[in-house]
Write an enzyme that holds these catalytic residues in place. Structure first.
Site, PDB file in Angstrom:
ATOM      1  CB  ALA A 152       2.964  65.422  41.062  1.00 30.00           C
ATOM      2  CG  HIS A 165      -0.749  63.469  38.197  1.00 36.00           C
ATOM      3  ND1 HIS A 165      -1.223  62.362  38.866  1.00 36.00           N
ATOM      4  CD2 HIS A 165       0.541  63.590  38.562  1.00 36.00           C
ATOM      5  CE1 HIS A 165      -0.251  61.854  39.605  1.00 36.00           C
ATOM      6  NE2 HIS A 165       0.828  62.573  39.439  1.00 36.00           N
TER       7      HIS A 165
HETATM    8  N1  LIG Z   1       1.540  65.916  47.654  1.00 36.90           N
HETATM    9  C1  LIG Z   1       2.048  65.377  46.551  1.00 36.90           C
HETATM   10  O1  LIG Z   1       1.739  65.766  45.431  1.00 36.90           O
HETATM   11  C2  LIG Z   1       3.009  64.280  46.651  1.00 36.90           C
HETATM   12  C3  LIG Z   1       3.244  63.667  47.843  1.00 36.90           C
HETATM   13  N2  LIG Z   1       4.136  62.668  47.939  1.00 36.90           N
HETATM   14  C4  LIG Z   1       4.314  62.063  49.259  1.00 36.90           C
HETATM   15  O2  LIG Z   1       5.334  62.794  49.941  1.00 36.90           O
HETATM   16  C5  LIG Z   1       6.016  61.907  50.834  1.00 36.90           C
HETATM   17  C6  LIG Z   1       7.523  61.965  50.576  1.00 36.90           C
HETATM   18  O3  LIG Z   1       7.784  61.530  49.255  1.00 36.90           O
HETATM   19  P1  LIG Z   1       9.249  61.059  48.825  1.00 36.90           P
HETATM   20  O4  LIG Z   1      10.257  62.005  49.313  1.00 36.90           O
HETATM   21  O5  LIG Z   1       9.180  60.734  47.392  1.00 36.90           O
HETATM   22  O6  LIG Z   1       9.351  59.691  49.661  1.00 36.90           O
HETATM   23  P2  LIG Z   1      10.654  58.818  49.984  1.00 36.90           P
HETATM   24  O7  LIG Z   1      10.168  57.439  50.188  1.00 36.90           O
HETATM   25  O8  LIG Z   1      11.710  59.073  48.974  1.00 36.90           O
HETATM   26  O9  LIG Z   1      11.155  59.417  51.383  1.00 36.90           O
HETATM   27  C7  LIG Z   1      10.399  59.355  52.569  1.00 36.90           C
HETATM   28  C8  LIG Z   1      11.373  59.217  53.717  1.00 36.90           C
HETATM   29  O10 LIG Z   1      10.671  59.425  54.947  1.00 36.90           O
HETATM   30  C9  LIG Z   1      10.972  58.366  55.832  1.00 36.90           C
HETATM   31  N3  LIG Z   1       9.886  58.164  56.775  1.00 36.90           N
HETATM   32  C10 LIG Z   1       8.693  57.556  56.570  1.00 36.90           C
HETATM   33  N4  LIG Z   1       7.944  57.589  57.680  1.00 36.90           N
HETATM   34  C11 LIG Z   1       8.676  58.225  58.630  1.00 36.90           C
HETATM   35  C12 LIG Z   1       8.453  58.570  59.989  1.00 36.90           C
HETATM   36  N5  LIG Z   1       7.293  58.251  60.616  1.00 36.90           N
HETATM   37  N6  LIG Z   1       9.411  59.223  60.667  1.00 36.90           N
HETATM   38  C13 LIG Z   1      10.575  59.532  60.066  1.00 36.90           C
HETATM   39  N7  LIG Z   1      10.854  59.228  58.774  1.00 36.90           N
HETATM   40  C14 LIG Z   1       9.919  58.585  58.057  1.00 36.90           C
HETATM   41  C15 LIG Z   1      11.201  57.182  54.929  1.00 36.90           C
HETATM   42  O11 LIG Z   1      11.885  56.157  55.588  1.00 36.90           O
HETATM   43  P3  LIG Z   1      11.486  54.612  55.246  1.00 36.90           P
HETATM   44  O12 LIG Z   1      11.814  54.427  53.799  1.00 36.90           O
HETATM   45  O13 LIG Z   1      12.371  53.851  56.188  1.00 36.90           O
HETATM   46  O14 LIG Z   1      10.033  54.494  55.523  1.00 36.90           O
HETATM   47  C16 LIG Z   1      12.006  57.829  53.796  1.00 36.90           C
HETATM   48  O15 LIG Z   1      13.366  57.962  54.121  1.00 36.90           O
HETATM   49  C17 LIG Z   1       5.418  60.510  50.603  1.00 36.90           C
HETATM   50  O16 LIG Z   1       4.406  60.253  51.534  1.00 36.90           O
HETATM   51  C18 LIG Z   1       4.811  60.632  49.218  1.00 36.90           C
HETATM   52  O17 LIG Z   1       3.770  59.725  49.005  1.00 36.90           O
HETATM   53  C19 LIG Z   1       4.883  62.282  46.864  1.00 36.90           C
HETATM   54  C20 LIG Z   1       4.685  62.862  45.657  1.00 36.90           C
HETATM   55  C21 LIG Z   1       3.691  63.869  45.427  1.00 36.90           C
HETATM   56  O1  LIG Z   2       4.437  62.481  42.335  1.00 33.01           O
HETATM   57  C1  LIG Z   2       3.377  62.144  41.775  1.00 33.01           C
HETATM   58  O2  LIG Z   2       3.252  61.937  40.553  1.00 33.01           O
HETATM   59  C2  LIG Z   2       2.128  62.036  42.581  1.00 33.01           C
HETATM   60  C3  LIG Z   2       2.264  61.235  43.777  1.00 33.01           C
HETATM   61  O3  LIG Z   2       3.112  60.376  43.897  1.00 33.01           O
HETATM   62  C4  LIG Z   2       1.321  61.508  44.858  1.00 33.01           C
HETATM   63  O4  LIG Z   2       0.455  62.377  44.692  1.00 33.01           O
HETATM   64  O5  LIG Z   2       1.407  60.846  45.902  1.00 33.01           O
END
Ligand SMILES: NC(=O)C1=CN([C@@H]2O[C@H](COP(=O)(O)OP(=O)(O)OC[C@H]3O[C@@H](n4cnc5c(N)ncnc54)[C@H](OP(=O)(O)O)[C@@H]3O)[C@@H](O)[C@H]2O)C=CC1
Ligand SMILES: O=C([O-])CC(=O)C(=O)O
EC number: 1.4.1.21
Length: 271
Positions: free
Chosen positions: A124, A222
């Site tokens: 992001a 950010h």
């Molecule tokens: N790199 C970046 O800039 C960013 C990274 N992220 C990260 O990316 C990831 C995904 O984000 P987002 O799609 O918004 O998250 P969501 O919460 O919308 O989706 C994550 C999904 O993965 C499932 N899940 C969690 N752990 C496991 C596991 N061990 N095995 C199988 N399924 C699992 C969750 O289930 P349940 O709800 O049951 O746990 C949920 O359905 C998050 O960790 C988030 O913090 C997000 C934004 C920016």
């Molecule tokens: O999506 C965003 O703004 C950033 C975020 O959640 C992450 O880095 O985990």
């Protein structure tokens, strides 16, 4: 055609699958995995071209060429070492898990030993390209300031540990200030971007992070400032949060889609 397996069928996973389904990414959507089977089924039902198989993590790792983790930091610790041991390339979204030095070294060593690629999309933020370029010379400081609407920080361990009542915050409030190594543990679903910035630049201890809750905001903002031998770089992104998961910005999903396109393209633009 490259076979893709997606672990985590939430906002980012859903957007990636829809992009493959629409032909924006020229790959085969082969398998899905989520802790909730109904989420897998709901996502599959929304697709038109592909009907990916719901698999366990072990099955998925044996059957795809590229594993996409968009689940959680916990999932990274569990899945990514196994994926690399199985010789799979892996895209990681929950980058904050790599603040753990032992895990980071293990993953980098396994990727090298097994001739695999690990991809960390910009997420992001804007400016990872500039930090990558700047890191070819000396970088003296990197600061990330993240501002989110208070409820976008709900559930964070730091918020729980300090008993912060997000719903009562009436003005811009600094919730955290410290190294990226601590920030990604304090806010594992909010500042994964701090980990990506750390990997691109000067590491998890020297990268400074501030997390601010601001009730006046409707966007996730950010800002990055970098200083070094190259000069100074500043970026600011005002992200629309995902309607499904307000912690996550839409740009994070787009960055994963864009990274997939880059992996598959013979032409590479940008650092
Ligand atoms: N790199 C970046 O800039 C960013 C990274 N992220 C990260 O990316 C990831 C995904 O984000 P987002 O799609 O918004 O998250 P969501 O919460 O919308 O989706 C994550 C999904 O993965 C499932 N899940 C969690 N752990 C496991 C596991 N061990 N095995 C199988 N399924 C699992 C969750 O289930 P349940 O709800 O049951 O746990 C949920 O359905 C998050 O960790 C988030 O913090 C997000 C934004 C920016
Ligand atoms: O999506 C965003 O703004 C950033 C975020 O959640 C992450 O880095 O985990």
């Amino acid at each position: 055609m490259l076979k893709i397996g997606v672990i985590g069928c939430g906002f980012i996973g859903g957007q990636i699958c829809k992009a493959i389904d629409k032909g924006i990414i020229d790959a085969e959507l082969y398998a899905l995995c989520d802790s909730s089977e109904s989420r897998v089924q709901e996502l599959t039902a929304s697709l038109k071209k592909y009907s990916p198989t719901s698999m366990t993590i072990e099955e998925l790792l044996q059957n795809v060429d590229l594993v996409i983790e968009c689940a959680s930091q916990k999932a990274v610790r569990l899945i990514v070492p196994q994926a690399l041991e199985a010789g799979r390339n892996v895209m990681v979204m929950s980058v904050g898990a790599l603040a753990d030095e032992e895990l980071r070294e293990r993953l980098f060593t396994l990727a090298k030993q097994n001739n695999c690629k690990l991809y960390f999309p910009s997420g992001a933020v804007a400016g990872i390209d500039g930090i990558n370029s700047a890191s070819a010379a000396e970088i003296s400081s990197v600061t990330l300031t993240t501002r989110k609407p208070p409820m976008g920080l709900a559930g964070a361990p730091h918020v729980k540990a300090l008993g912060i009542k997000l719903e009562t915050i009436e003005k811009e409030t600094l919730l955290f200030e410290g190294p990226a190594a601590e920030a990604v543990k304090a806010f594992p679903a909010n500042v994964n971007v701090a980990a990506t910035i750390s990997l691109a630049g000067i590491g998890f201890e020297r990268t400074k992070v501030r997390v601010i809750a601001d009730p006046a905001l409707s966007r996730n903002v950010h800002e990055i400032t970098v200083e070094g031998e190259f000069g100074k770089l500043s970026t600011r992104v005002e992200n629309l949060p995902s309607p499904e998961n307000p912690k996550t910005s839409y740009l994070a999903a787009l960055s994963a889609i864009s990274t997939l396109k880059k992996i598959l393209s013979p032409v590479q633009i940008g650092t």
